[in-house]
Enzyme design. Structure first.
Site, PDB file in Angstrom:
ATOM      1  N   HIS A 142      19.238  92.555  78.174  1.00  0.00           N
ATOM      2  CA  HIS A 142      20.340  91.576  78.230  1.00  0.00           C
ATOM      3  C   HIS A 142      21.687  92.301  78.258  1.00  0.00           C
ATOM      4  O   HIS A 142      22.530  92.035  79.119  1.00  0.00           O
ATOM      5  CB  HIS A 142      20.257  90.647  77.018  1.00  0.00           C
ATOM      6  CG  HIS A 142      21.369  89.648  76.907  1.00  0.00           C
ATOM      7  ND1 HIS A 142      21.180  88.299  77.121  1.00  0.00           N
ATOM      8  CD2 HIS A 142      22.686  89.803  76.607  1.00  0.00           C
ATOM      9  CE1 HIS A 142      22.340  87.668  76.952  1.00  0.00           C
ATOM     10  NE2 HIS A 142      23.271  88.557  76.636  1.00  0.00           N
ATOM     11  N   GLU A 143      21.857  93.245  77.336  1.00  0.00           N
ATOM     12  CA  GLU A 143      23.158  93.922  77.236  1.00  0.00           C
ATOM     13  C   GLU A 143      23.422  94.843  78.418  1.00  0.00           C
ATOM     14  O   GLU A 143      24.515  94.839  78.981  1.00  0.00           O
ATOM     15  CB  GLU A 143      23.253  94.713  75.922  1.00  0.00           C
ATOM     16  CG  GLU A 143      23.069  93.889  74.662  1.00  0.00           C
ATOM     17  CD  GLU A 143      23.871  92.600  74.629  1.00  0.00           C
ATOM     18  OE1 GLU A 143      23.489  91.688  73.887  1.00  0.00           O
ATOM     19  OE2 GLU A 143      24.872  92.467  75.357  1.00  0.00           O
ATOM     20  N   HIS A 146      24.581  93.028  81.433  1.00  0.00           N
ATOM     21  CA  HIS A 146      26.023  92.709  81.454  1.00  0.00           C
ATOM     22  C   HIS A 146      26.796  93.853  82.112  1.00  0.00           C
ATOM     23  O   HIS A 146      27.765  93.625  82.848  1.00  0.00           O
ATOM     24  CB  HIS A 146      26.563  92.479  80.049  1.00  0.00           C
ATOM     25  CG  HIS A 146      26.342  91.100  79.518  1.00  0.00           C
ATOM     26  ND1 HIS A 146      26.764  89.957  80.168  1.00  0.00           N
ATOM     27  CD2 HIS A 146      25.726  90.691  78.383  1.00  0.00           C
ATOM     28  CE1 HIS A 146      26.436  88.893  79.456  1.00  0.00           C
ATOM     29  NE2 HIS A 146      25.793  89.305  78.358  1.00  0.00           N
ATOM     30  N   TYR A 157      33.641  85.993  81.962  1.00  0.00           N
ATOM     31  CA  TYR A 157      32.879  85.566  80.792  1.00  0.00           C
ATOM     32  C   TYR A 157      33.476  84.304  80.150  1.00  0.00           C
ATOM     33  O   TYR A 157      33.919  84.291  78.990  1.00  0.00           O
ATOM     34  CB  TYR A 157      32.800  86.704  79.756  1.00  0.00           C
ATOM     35  CG  TYR A 157      31.666  86.563  78.779  1.00  0.00           C
ATOM     36  CD1 TYR A 157      31.915  86.345  77.429  1.00  0.00           C
ATOM     37  CD2 TYR A 157      30.341  86.671  79.193  1.00  0.00           C
ATOM     38  CE1 TYR A 157      30.879  86.225  76.517  1.00  0.00           C
ATOM     39  CE2 TYR A 157      29.295  86.561  78.295  1.00  0.00           C
ATOM     40  CZ  TYR A 157      29.563  86.329  76.953  1.00  0.00           C
ATOM     41  OH  TYR A 157      28.528  86.221  76.055  1.00  0.00           O
ATOM     42  N   GLU A 166      25.558  85.072  81.145  1.00  0.00           N
ATOM     43  CA  GLU A 166      24.570  85.003  80.075  1.00  0.00           C
ATOM     44  C   GLU A 166      23.160  84.761  80.629  1.00  0.00           C
ATOM     45  O   GLU A 166      22.186  85.373  80.188  1.00  0.00           O
ATOM     46  CB  GLU A 166      24.937  83.897  79.088  1.00  0.00           C
ATOM     47  CG  GLU A 166      25.937  84.371  78.046  1.00  0.00           C
ATOM     48  CD  GLU A 166      25.365  85.531  77.253  1.00  0.00           C
ATOM     49  OE1 GLU A 166      24.291  85.368  76.651  1.00  0.00           O
ATOM     50  OE2 GLU A 166      25.967  86.617  77.272  1.00  0.00           O
ATOM     51  N   ASP A 225      32.950  79.394  72.026  1.00  0.00           N
ATOM     52  CA  ASP A 225      32.031  80.290  72.753  1.00  0.00           C
ATOM     53  C   ASP A 225      32.415  80.372  74.227  1.00  0.00           C
ATOM     54  O   ASP A 225      31.567  80.330  75.128  1.00  0.00           O
ATOM     55  CB  ASP A 225      30.582  79.842  72.583  1.00  0.00           C
ATOM     56  CG  ASP A 225      29.552  80.893  73.032  1.00  0.00           C
ATOM     57  OD1 ASP A 225      29.845  82.104  72.964  1.00  0.00           O
ATOM     58  OD2 ASP A 225      28.468  80.464  73.465  1.00  0.00           O
ATOM     59  N   HIS A 230      26.814  80.471  75.769  1.00  0.00           N
ATOM     60  CA  HIS A 230      25.457  80.607  75.240  1.00  0.00           C
ATOM     61  C   HIS A 230      24.740  79.270  75.154  1.00  0.00           C
ATOM     62  O   HIS A 230      23.558  79.214  74.824  1.00  0.00           O
ATOM     63  CB  HIS A 230      25.484  81.264  73.858  1.00  0.00           C
ATOM     64  CG  HIS A 230      25.886  82.698  73.870  1.00  0.00           C
ATOM     65  ND1 HIS A 230      27.189  83.109  73.665  1.00  0.00           N
ATOM     66  CD2 HIS A 230      25.173  83.819  74.097  1.00  0.00           C
ATOM     67  CE1 HIS A 230      27.256  84.414  73.752  1.00  0.00           C
ATOM     68  NE2 HIS A 230      26.052  84.883  74.006  1.00  0.00           N
TER      69      HIS A 230
HETATM   70  C1  LIG Z   1      30.791  89.901  70.428  1.00  0.00           C
HETATM   71  C2  LIG Z   1      30.339  88.450  70.380  1.00  0.00           C
HETATM   72  C3  LIG Z   1      29.776  88.027  71.747  1.00  0.00           C
HETATM   73  C4  LIG Z   1      28.464  88.680  72.025  1.00  0.00           C
HETATM   74  C5  LIG Z   1      27.987  88.322  73.390  1.00  0.00           C
HETATM   75  C6  LIG Z   1      26.764  89.198  73.751  1.00  0.00           C
HETATM   76  S1  LIG Z   1      26.792  89.741  75.394  1.00  0.00           S
HETATM   77  C7  LIG Z   1      25.495  88.415  73.631  1.00  0.00           C
HETATM   78  O1  LIG Z   1      25.291  87.464  74.369  1.00  0.00           O
HETATM   79  N1  LIG Z   1      24.616  88.848  72.716  1.00  0.00           N
HETATM   80  C8  LIG Z   1      23.318  88.263  72.679  1.00  0.00           C
HETATM   81  C9  LIG Z   1      22.424  89.125  71.796  1.00  0.00           C
HETATM   82  C10 LIG Z   1      21.012  88.703  71.959  1.00  0.00           C
HETATM   83  C11 LIG Z   1      20.388  88.773  73.224  1.00  0.00           C
HETATM   84  C12 LIG Z   1      19.086  88.372  73.378  1.00  0.00           C
HETATM   85  C13 LIG Z   1      18.357  87.858  72.246  1.00  0.00           C
HETATM   86  C14 LIG Z   1      18.984  87.781  70.972  1.00  0.00           C
HETATM   87  C15 LIG Z   1      20.326  88.179  70.826  1.00  0.00           C
HETATM   88  C16 LIG Z   1      23.349  86.840  72.188  1.00  0.00           C
HETATM   89  O2  LIG Z   1      22.626  86.002  72.702  1.00  0.00           O
HETATM   90  N2  LIG Z   1      24.169  86.589  71.157  1.00  0.00           N
HETATM   91  C17 LIG Z   1      24.195  85.238  70.533  1.00  0.00           C
HETATM   92  C18 LIG Z   1      23.654  85.351  69.132  1.00  0.00           C
HETATM   93  C19 LIG Z   1      25.628  84.723  70.504  1.00  0.00           C
HETATM   94  O3  LIG Z   1      26.577  85.565  70.636  1.00  0.00           O
HETATM   95  O4  LIG Z   1      25.769  83.490  70.358  1.00  0.00           O
HETATM   96 ZN   LIG Z   2      25.306  88.282  76.556  1.00  0.00          ZN
END
Ligand SMILES: CCCCC[C@H](S)C(=O)N[C@@H](Cc1ccccc1)C(=O)N[C@@H](C)C(=O)O
Ligand SMILES: [Zn+2]
Ligand SMILES: [Ca+2]
Length: 303
Positions: A142-143, A146, A157, A166, A225, A230
């Protein structure tokens, strides 16, 4: 000073053993993977948010409890590098062999992971909502996706383009971890089995919309958000599920990669994403498969 590529192993977040590509120099081993361009370096923030240092060890066996976060960040980054190289011949996120940096133990009980624009950053979680986030290959994919997005489509974003960003990150998280349609299941709620942070097959299960008529108009602020990126990702995620269950993983990953890297632009809307994916399917596999993609988006109310 001279770097010497070598191999070792380490203990993963889930207690299993991971093979590791290491560097040996100046009498110690470090989490530097020199086996391909797009070198991978893994750092430890030691529960700060401001300072970090390369994760090193006296021996080639990284087996301590605090090293587990780094072991998996390092191992999973290589796994995702290999995915993009083997499936699309992409050499790192910029396709020019950019180094891949990860930082673990970010903050205290930090329930998230993110791409900073330069590095991947992973929290340890609070032990209830999340455990160490680098322990899940779909989180790492996922990361790193990005980063690929930033160098290709450049999806902004916020609002629909942010929800697409996302979604594409979740989609390539699936392709790297294709066993299930859950996202983050390996590190989400360690005390509960079988759940995930999101579901591609049933976004509503985790309070995401799965149709345009459920779109969430949230404020484009941190508190909102950024327009619910998300939440609203549930809609393109469901369209992806509708597609991949018909076309299969191999065709779908090529279609999604082509759309992301060739057709999508920074302000893309859900309608633009539908068009980009239909065009990509047409380019690669012809009208019948393109119609399956179109129908997948019809079903979520995006035309
Ligand atoms: C700095 C705050 C914003 C973070 C955004 C990052 S790209 C993101 O989307 N992180 C994921 C992490 C993740 C990925 C897959 C599975 C579990 C968790 C994400 O979904 N973050 C959620 C918790 C959120 O920021 O709402
Ligand atoms: Zn993300
Ligand atoms: Ca998963």
């Amino acid at each position: 000073l001279k770097e010497t590529a070598t191999t070792g192993s380490g203990t993963a977040v889930n207690g299993s053993t991971r093979p590791l590509n290491l560097d040996f120099s100046k009498g110690k081993y470090s989490l530097i993977d020199l086996t391909h361009s797009g070198r991978i370096e893994t750092y430890d923030a030691k529960n700060t948010t401001t300072t970090y240092s390369l994760m090193t060890n006296k021996t080639k066996y990284f087996t301590s409890q605090t090293q587990r976060a780094g072991v998996d960040a390092h191992y999973n980054a290589d796994l995702v590098y290999d995915y993009y190289k083997n499936k699309f011949n992409r050499n790192s996120y910029d396709n020019l062999g950019a180094p891949i940096y990860s930082i673990v133990h970010y903050g205290v009980n930090y329930n998230n992971a993110f791409w900073s624009g330069e590095v991947m950053v992973y929290g340890d979680g609070d032990g209830s909502t999340f455990t160490t986030l680098s322990g899940a290959n779909d989180v790492v994919a996922h990361e790193l996706t990005h980063a690929v997005t930033d160098y290709t489509a450049g999806l902004i974003y916020e609002n629909q383009s942010g929800a697409l960003s996302e979604s594409f990150s979740d989609v390539f998280g699936y392709f790297v971890d294709p066993g299930d349609f859950l996202i983050g299941e390996d590190i989400y709620t360690p005390g509960i089995t079988g759940d995930g942070l999101r579901s591609l097959s049933n976004p509503e299960q985790y309070n995401q919309p799965a149709h345009m008529n459920q779109y969430r108009y949230l404020s484009n602020t941190e508190a909102g958000d950024y327009g619910g990126v998300h939440s609203n990702s549930g809609i393109p995620n469901k369209a992806f599920y509708n597609t991949v269950t018909q076309l299969g993983n191999s065709k779908s990953e090529q279609i999604y990669y082509r759309a992301l890297t060739l057709y999508l632009t920074p302000q893309a809307t859900f309608t633009d994403a539908r068009a980009a994916l239909v065009q990509s399917a047409t380019d690669l596999y012809g009208a019948a498969d393109a119609q399956i993609v179109a129908s997948a988006w019809d079903q979520v109310g995006v035309y």
